[in-house]
Design a protein around this motif. Structure first.
Motif, PDB file in Angstrom:
ATOM      1  N   GLU A   1      44.087  31.977  46.722  1.00 28.22           N
ATOM      2  CA  GLU A   1      43.575  31.190  48.456  1.00 28.22           C
ATOM      3  C   GLU A   1      44.018  30.201  48.942  1.00 28.22           C
ATOM      4  O   GLU A   1      45.143  29.092  49.411  1.00 28.22           O
ATOM      5  CB  GLU A   1      43.069  32.051  48.389  1.00 28.22           C
ATOM      6  CG  GLU A   1      43.354  33.099  49.009  1.00 28.22           C
ATOM      7  CD  GLU A   1      44.401  34.519  50.259  1.00 28.22           C
ATOM      8  OE1 GLU A   1      44.831  33.303  50.031  1.00 28.22           O
ATOM      9  OE2 GLU A   1      44.577  35.489  49.501  1.00 28.22           O
ATOM     10  N   LYS A   2      42.598  28.851  47.950  1.00 32.38           N
ATOM     11  CA  LYS A   2      43.013  27.368  48.563  1.00 32.38           C
ATOM     12  C   LYS A   2      43.753  26.689  47.681  1.00 32.38           C
ATOM     13  O   LYS A   2      44.675  26.062  48.582  1.00 32.38           O
ATOM     14  CB  LYS A   2      41.865  27.492  47.763  1.00 32.38           C
ATOM     15  CG  LYS A   2      40.713  28.155  47.990  1.00 32.38           C
ATOM     16  CD  LYS A   2      39.150  27.264  47.293  1.00 32.38           C
ATOM     17  CE  LYS A   2      37.820  27.914  47.619  1.00 32.38           C
ATOM     18  NZ  LYS A   2      36.776  27.704  46.321  1.00 32.38           N
TER      19      LYS A   2
ATOM     20  N   THR B   1      39.785  36.052  43.112  1.00 30.38           N
ATOM     21  CA  THR B   1      40.754  35.191  42.827  1.00 30.38           C
ATOM     22  C   THR B   1      40.847  34.349  43.850  1.00 30.38           C
ATOM     23  O   THR B   1      42.479  33.334  44.366  1.00 30.38           O
ATOM     24  CB  THR B   1      41.705  36.193  43.002  1.00 30.38           C
ATOM     25  OG1 THR B   1      41.976  36.990  43.970  1.00 30.38           O
ATOM     26  CG2 THR B   1      41.445  37.485  41.825  1.00 30.38           C
ATOM     27  N   ASN B   2      39.847  34.173  45.024  1.00 27.54           N
ATOM     28  CA  ASN B   2      40.637  33.179  46.370  1.00 27.54           C
ATOM     29  C   ASN B   2      40.265  31.952  46.017  1.00 27.54           C
ATOM     30  O   ASN B   2      41.226  31.514  46.095  1.00 27.54           O
ATOM     31  CB  ASN B   2      38.923  32.717  46.521  1.00 27.54           C
ATOM     32  CG  ASN B   2      38.753  34.385  47.239  1.00 27.54           C
ATOM     33  OD1 ASN B   2      39.759  34.592  48.188  1.00 27.54           O
ATOM     34  ND2 ASN B   2      37.120  34.565  48.003  1.00 27.54           N
ATOM     35  N   GLN B   3      40.594  31.523  44.756  1.00 25.19           N
ATOM     36  CA  GLN B   3      41.071  29.534  43.943  1.00 25.19           C
ATOM     37  C   GLN B   3      42.883  30.042  44.467  1.00 25.19           C
ATOM     38  O   GLN B   3      43.438  28.933  44.203  1.00 25.19           O
ATOM     39  CB  GLN B   3      40.985  29.757  42.333  1.00 25.19           C
ATOM     40  CG  GLN B   3      41.330  28.393  42.175  1.00 25.19           C
ATOM     41  CD  GLN B   3      40.873  28.241  40.387  1.00 25.19           C
ATOM     42  OE1 GLN B   3      40.078  28.960  39.732  1.00 25.19           O
ATOM     43  NE2 GLN B   3      41.847  27.119  40.299  1.00 25.19           N
TER      44      GLN B   3
ATOM     45  N   ASN C   1      49.610  36.945  49.671  1.00 24.67           N
ATOM     46  CA  ASN C   1      48.284  36.867  49.887  1.00 24.67           C
ATOM     47  C   ASN C   1      48.429  38.528  49.985  1.00 24.67           C
ATOM     48  O   ASN C   1      48.921  39.112  50.646  1.00 24.67           O
ATOM     49  CB  ASN C   1      47.753  35.927  50.496  1.00 24.67           C
ATOM     50  CG  ASN C   1      48.216  36.000  51.752  1.00 24.67           C
ATOM     51  OD1 ASN C   1      49.673  36.772  52.253  1.00 24.67           O
ATOM     52  ND2 ASN C   1      48.087  34.672  52.890  1.00 24.67           N
TER      53      ASN C   1
ATOM     54  N   LYS D   1      39.137  44.515  49.342  1.00 23.24           N
ATOM     55  CA  LYS D   1      37.402  44.299  48.768  1.00 23.24           C
ATOM     56  C   LYS D   1      37.015  44.900  48.330  1.00 23.24           C
ATOM     57  O   LYS D   1      36.057  45.105  47.261  1.00 23.24           O
ATOM     58  CB  LYS D   1      37.171  42.937  49.821  1.00 23.24           C
ATOM     59  CG  LYS D   1      38.208  41.388  50.054  1.00 23.24           C
ATOM     60  CD  LYS D   1      37.937  40.503  51.055  1.00 23.24           C
ATOM     61  CE  LYS D   1      38.991  40.045  50.698  1.00 23.24           C
ATOM     62  NZ  LYS D   1      38.336  38.889  52.346  1.00 23.24           N
TER      63      LYS D   1
ATOM     64  N   ARG E   1      45.609  39.323  40.058  1.00 26.51           N
ATOM     65  CA  ARG E   1      45.077  39.726  41.783  1.00 26.51           C
ATOM     66  C   ARG E   1      46.907  40.071  41.636  1.00 26.51           C
ATOM     67  O   ARG E   1      46.352  41.070  43.069  1.00 26.51           O
ATOM     68  CB  ARG E   1      45.705  38.068  42.161  1.00 26.51           C
ATOM     69  CG  ARG E   1      45.782  37.921  43.395  1.00 26.51           C
ATOM     70  CD  ARG E   1      45.937  36.150  44.073  1.00 26.51           C
ATOM     71  NE  ARG E   1      46.495  35.751  45.133  1.00 26.51           N
ATOM     72  CZ  ARG E   1      45.792  35.666  46.402  1.00 26.51           C
ATOM     73  NH1 ARG E   1      44.467  35.724  45.830  1.00 26.51           N
ATOM     74  NH2 ARG E   1      46.081  35.129  47.512  1.00 26.51           N
TER      75      ARG E   1
ATOM     76  N   ASP F   1      42.008  44.389  55.303  1.00 25.86           N
ATOM     77  CA  ASP F   1      41.558  43.534  54.454  1.00 25.86           C
ATOM     78  C   ASP F   1      40.091  44.161  54.148  1.00 25.86           C
ATOM     79  O   ASP F   1      39.588  43.532  52.010  1.00 25.86           O
ATOM     80  CB  ASP F   1      41.691  42.751  54.980  1.00 25.86           C
ATOM     81  CG  ASP F   1      40.998  41.007  53.550  1.00 25.86           C
ATOM     82  OD1 ASP F   1      41.453  40.992  53.068  1.00 25.86           O
ATOM     83  OD2 ASP F   1      40.259  40.168  53.945  1.00 25.86           O
TER      84      ASP F   1
ATOM     85  N   TYR G   1      38.080  40.990  43.277  1.00 25.00           N
ATOM     86  CA  TYR G   1      39.623  40.342  44.201  1.00 25.00           C
ATOM     87  C   TYR G   1      38.941  39.189  44.848  1.00 25.00           C
ATOM     88  O   TYR G   1      39.850  37.949  45.013  1.00 25.00           O
ATOM     89  CB  TYR G   1      40.486  41.500  44.802  1.00 25.00           C
ATOM     90  CG  TYR G   1      41.447  41.100  45.691  1.00 25.00           C
ATOM     91  CD1 TYR G   1      42.730  40.693  45.353  1.00 25.00           C
ATOM     92  CD2 TYR G   1      41.160  40.288  47.301  1.00 25.00           C
ATOM     93  CE1 TYR G   1      43.953  39.497  45.922  1.00 25.00           C
ATOM     94  CE2 TYR G   1      41.914  39.929  48.024  1.00 25.00           C
ATOM     95  CZ  TYR G   1      43.184  39.875  47.323  1.00 25.00           C
ATOM     96  OH  TYR G   1      44.330  39.017  47.848  1.00 25.00           O
ATOM     97  N   MET G   2      37.914  39.205  44.877  1.00 27.32           N
ATOM     98  CA  MET G   2      37.104  38.546  45.415  1.00 27.32           C
ATOM     99  C   MET G   2      37.612  37.066  44.279  1.00 27.32           C
ATOM    100  O   MET G   2      36.770  35.665  44.823  1.00 27.32           O
ATOM    101  CB  MET G   2      36.130  38.281  46.254  1.00 27.32           C
ATOM    102  CG  MET G   2      35.877  39.172  46.885  1.00 27.32           C
ATOM    103  SD  MET G   2      36.800  38.750  48.484  1.00 27.32           S
ATOM    104  CE  MET G   2      35.505  37.228  49.270  1.00 27.32           C
TER     105      MET G   2
END
Length: 617
Positions: free
Chosen positions: A86-87, A82-84, A580, A73, A449, A69, A79-80
């Motif tokens: 993940e939420k 696109t964390n939305q 993910n 990154k 993503r 992982d 890529y970070m």
């Protein structure tokens, strides 16, 4: 079909290496002879997402999840951003994490979320079959419940299509959408059907059958093995109208923009070329990802017909509907249409009889069953072969329904809607959180993503090599594009043992399921072999065997006409915006287990020990 975010997307395409809509002209659709700096940088970054020139010959030598992982990154700093996604997954689709099950076997558009299903009184739907004339339905409409009107408006927005330009009718499922169009298309006048599919498709087969029953001619694009690129010269020859005297009426050109099996993307300009040469263009949007309809090309090349499908919940037993969009300026093509049995109306669901259902009790009753299923394992998820989304709703209702006209059903339904809503406090507002989540993320974030994850996976699978081999015999062979900026979020591959023998895709799929990973399989078709590798020679031998078996009493002319098409089974992995990194890493780790020559036999004995029974794997 103009997009409100064309400028944003166009800029992002250059800034983030998004695939350009015009890539690959029909005249010269060929491998990249030169790479732009951005594309070169992306490919180089992908190579470093594991280790430079990394090769793994033992599943125990793989870097662990955290290390992998971190490498991802570093290789893809964006890529970070696109964390939305993940939420949203954690909050609205938490069963994906709680079930410890990796779902890589679905594709399509989910209307609602898990959280919405389990913890709210959000309205869900059922369908009512109807037999109506398609042309009349398109031009004059028909009885339509308010619930259905709201769904139509939401789907028009999500698909980035203007209701001023297109009419929309609902069908029972994806296959029904293809069949309704084919049964009503005038193949007696426009005699040709030309399809661009590199795989078996039940939905397309229904269209082919309908065309042939009316003495139409069916042709197909051909694809080069193993990259599965369109053989552009052959397709262009089929598309281009050679008649110089008048514009010849050609037929229906069915085009998917990208393969839902191999992830190979095709140029939008094929649609333009077809329209210029007298074809009616049908765009199959079922393989497109969320928000893909907002790309620049679709605002320029508007198809005459468009097909897509939606389903209720990701992970729920497939239940949804298909959509057939018809360009209003082309409706007259269907003026001689017949009564179609695949068309449906959509009504809200409840505990009342199927034909009078509103939200409420069904949603609440389902909650218990779904929650119980989710506590033990992930609910069976929709197959990525979206033609399998056959509606399981009850097709025949009570005798009372049979005696009612459809207008009477809707009249009574409206009465119950008002009465039940006032008594239960159910809100008339309809939330489609599945679509809302895709809208909130947007095209740029979703495409970025998925691009990072699918290319990491392709690179990771390619790093697996059988041990004790001077040439580094690959464990996995991928069909279609390798690491590329402009590839779809699907990977088609097969696993081979150290002797070079293919492990049957159904066996790989079954073993993956035992490791809590859902995969799917497909069959590649219309393949042309250029370089005769050992695998290709084996496939050609299989084709020859089929030909010999089918000789019988056939005459040479019949045998030539009915030349068999070999189907090449493959494993298929599909990624979406809810996928993910842990999902793709677990798949990689599972596939690496086949580096152990005894893996399959160990799994056989392990299963016997746990279940005290012998089951053929």
């Amino acid at each position: 079909m103009s997009s409100p975010c064309i400028k944003e997307v166009s800029e992002a395409c250059f800034r983030r290496c998004c695939p350009t809509p015009m890539l690959g002209l029909p005249e010269k659709q060929s491998p990249e002879q030169t790479l732009s700096p951005a594309r070169y940088d992306f490919i180089a970054a992908t190579a470093f997402s594991l280790q430079p020139n990394a090769q793994f010959t033992n599943h125990e030598s793989l870097p662990d999840l955290d290390r992998s992982d971190s490498s991802l990154k570093k290789a893809y700093p964006n890529y970070m951003e696109t964390n939305q996604a993940e939420k949203i997954r954690d909050q609205e689709y938490y069963q994906l994490n709680l079930s410890n099950h990796v779902c890589l076997d679905y594709i399509g558009h989910g209307l609602f979320s898990y959280s919405q299903q389990l913890h709210s009184n959000a309205p869900f739907f059922n369908i009512i079959y109807k037999s109506v004339n398609l042309y009349t339905q398109l031009t004059h409409g028909g009885p339509e419940h308010q619930f259905e009107t709201v769904i139509k408006e939401r789907i028009f927005r999500f698909m980035n299509i203007s209701s001023d330009d297109y009419s929309l009718v609902f069908t029972a499922n994806q296959s029904s959408a293809f069949k309704v169009l084919a049964d009503n298309y005038p193949f007696h006048t426009y005699k040709n059907l030309l399809a661009v599919y590199d795989h078996d498709s039940e939905a397309v087969d229904t269209m082919i059958d309908s065309c042939r029953k009316r003495s139409g001619r069916v042709d197909s694009a051909v694809f080069s093995w193993p990259n599965m690129r369109i053989q552009s010269k052959r397709l262009r020859k089929l598309v281009v109208n050679k008649s110089k005297k008048k514009k010849k009426k050609r037929g229906l050109f069915v085009f998917p923009l990208q393969s839902k099996v191999t992830g190979m993307r095709y140029s939008y300009l094929w649609m333009s070329l077809a329209q210029e040469n007298g074809w009616h263009v049908c765009l199959d949007a079922n393989a497109l990802g969320a928000k893909d309809m907002e790309t620049l090309g679709l605002s320029l090349f508007q198809p005459d017909f468009l097909l897509c499908s939606f389903y209720k919940i990701f992970g729920e037993n497939p239940s949804g509907f298909g959509c057939l969009f018809v360009k209003k300026s082309r409706s007259s093509v269907l003026k001689n249409s017949v009564t179609s049995t695949g068309l449906v109306n959509i009504v809200q669901a409840s505990s009342r009889p199927l034909f009078l259902q509103q939200s409420g009790s069904i949603g609440r009753n389902k909650e218990k069953g779904v929650a119980m299923a989710a506590s033990s394992s992930l609910i069976s998820s929709p197959s990525s072969n979206h033609e399998a989304f056959e509606i399981q709703e009850v097709k025949e209702c009570s005798e009372e329904k049979k005696e009612l006209s459809f207008s009477e059903v809707l009249r009574r339904d409206r009465f119950f809607d008002t009465a039940e809503a006032s008594s239960s406090g159910i809100s008339s507002d309809i939330e489609f959180r599945g679509l809302d989540h895709a809208d909130s993320l947007g095209l740029v974030l979703i495409s970025s993503r998925v691009r990072y994850l699918v290319n990491w996976l392709v690179n990771a699978l390619g790093s697996l090599k059988h041990p004790h081999s001077e040439e580094g015999v690959p464990l996995v062979r991928i069909y279609g594009p390798k690491v590329r900026v402009d590839r779809g979020p699907v990977v088609a591959f097969n696993v081979f043992d150290w002797k070079g023998a293919k492990v049957e895709p159904t066996l790989v799929q079954k073993l993956a399921d035992r490791h809590n990973i859902s995969l799917s399989n497909a069959a590649l078709r219309h393949v042309c072999f250029v370089d005769k590798s050992s695998e290709e020679r084996e496939i050609l031998i299989e084709v020859k065997s089929i030909e010999n078996d089918s000789d019988g009493q056939n005459s040479p002319s019949t045998k030539k006409k009915e030349k068999p098409q070999v189907a090449i089974p493959v494993i298929m992995v599909t990624l979406g915006f809810l996928t993910n990194f842990e999902d793709v890493y677990r798949l990689w780790a599972f596939v690496s287990r086949f580096l152990d020559a005894d893996f399959v036999e160990k799994e056989r004995w392990r299963y016997m020990a746990l279940n005290q029974t012998t089951v053929e794997v």
